[in-house]
Design an enzyme around this catalytic site. Structure first.
Site, mmCIF file in Angstrom:
data_model
loop_
_atom_site.group_PDB
_atom_site.id
_atom_site.type_symbol
_atom_site.label_atom_id
_atom_site.label_comp_id
_atom_site.label_asym_id
_atom_site.label_seq_id
_atom_site.Cartn_x
_atom_site.Cartn_y
_atom_site.Cartn_z
ATOM 1 N N SER A 171 -61.291 -25.363 34.297
ATOM 2 C CA SER A 171 -62.034 -25.013 35.134
ATOM 3 C C SER A 171 -62.427 -25.101 35.932
ATOM 4 C CB SER A 171 -63.631 -25.926 33.984
ATOM 5 O OG SER A 171 -64.674 -25.623 34.277
ATOM 6 N N ASP A 212 -66.122 -17.196 26.130
ATOM 7 C CA ASP A 212 -67.122 -18.459 27.372
ATOM 8 C C ASP A 212 -67.885 -18.545 28.076
ATOM 9 O OD1 ASP A 212 -66.819 -20.653 29.393
ATOM 10 O OD2 ASP A 212 -64.747 -20.452 29.126
ATOM 11 N N HIS A 258 -65.664 -22.572 26.489
ATOM 12 C CA HIS A 258 -65.225 -22.946 26.600
ATOM 13 C C HIS A 258 -64.360 -24.761 26.912
ATOM 14 C CE1 HIS A 258 -65.197 -23.889 30.917
ATOM 15 N NE2 HIS A 258 -66.100 -24.915 31.219
#
Length: 228
Positions: A122, A181, A208
């Site tokens: 991320s 996601d 995610h």
């Protein structure tokens, strides 16, 4: 000079996501460590920027629980300088904290390296792209990563970060993202692909997180075998 044994695990520096820390990311990647225990030795560090605990989880990390263990939630840079907060979708001219984070990685490489590769998740994956750019521009002589794995990565929307995307990066890279996601949509991860010369892809149907099902083992191994 150390010589790598052909079957020795590759040492990989792990860069956590926003509102995580080294301990919580280690917990979150337990399945990956088990899946690739013969291939990888994962080494975790914690970002230097403390995220205010009263800050509500934002889009970038809403599906990721707050940091665990004894460490506070951390980040690698803030897109909102005044609020000291971050959102992957926030356009800004300047950020804060990135230099401190680069220094933290430099110190980790000096004290815990050498590392064969670097893995980020991320915000950490977006940061990994910047680290690779610094390495290829020879602006960080301590960095000597041979490959990068970017999970749910994205291209920073901050204007001062666009310098990291001037030329396609030559470092071998594996880009991992989920079609479901909702934090970093797969379109944002795809936008990062042209920043790398020959990006390899691992696309999964989930959300995610760092995928580590048995079905993914071969794709990880196919990418890593050239570095063993």
């Amino acid at each position: 000079m150390s010589v790598r044994l052909s079957m020795a695990p590759l040492r990989v520096l792990c860069i956590h996501g926003y509102r995580q820390n080294g301990s919580s990311f280690r917990e979150k990647t337990g399945a990956l460590r088990k899946l690739l225990k013969k291939q990888l030795e994962l080494v975790y560090i914690t970002a230097p920027l403390t995220v205010q605990t009263e800050e509500a989880p934002n889009q970038e990390n809403s599906s990721v629980p707050a940091a665990g263990g004894d460490e506070e939630p951390r980040g690698w840079w803030f897109s909102d300088i005044q609020a000291r907060s971050f959102s992957a979708q926030q356009h800004c001219e300047k950020s804060s904290g990135l230099d401190d984070s680069i220094s933290a990685v430099r110190e980790a490489v000096k004290t815990q390296g050498p590392f064969d590769g670097v893995l980020g998740f991320s915000q950490g994956a977006a940061f990994v792209a910047m680290l690779c750019s610094l390495q290829e521009q020879k602006l960080e002589l301590e960095f000597n990563f041979r490959f990068a794995i970017l999970v749910a990565g994205f291209r920073s929307a901050c204007e001062e970060h666009q310098k990291f995307y001037d030329a396609p990066l030559q470092i071998p890279s594996l880009h991992v993202f989920g079609l479901e996601d909702r934090v970093i949509p797969d379109s944002m991860s795809r936008d990062l692909l042209p920043c790398f010369q020959d990006p390899q892809l691992l696309i999964h149907p989930g959300g995610h997180f760092v995928p580590a099902a048995a079905a993914h083992r071969q794709m990880y191994q196919d990418f890593l075998k050239r570095f063993q």
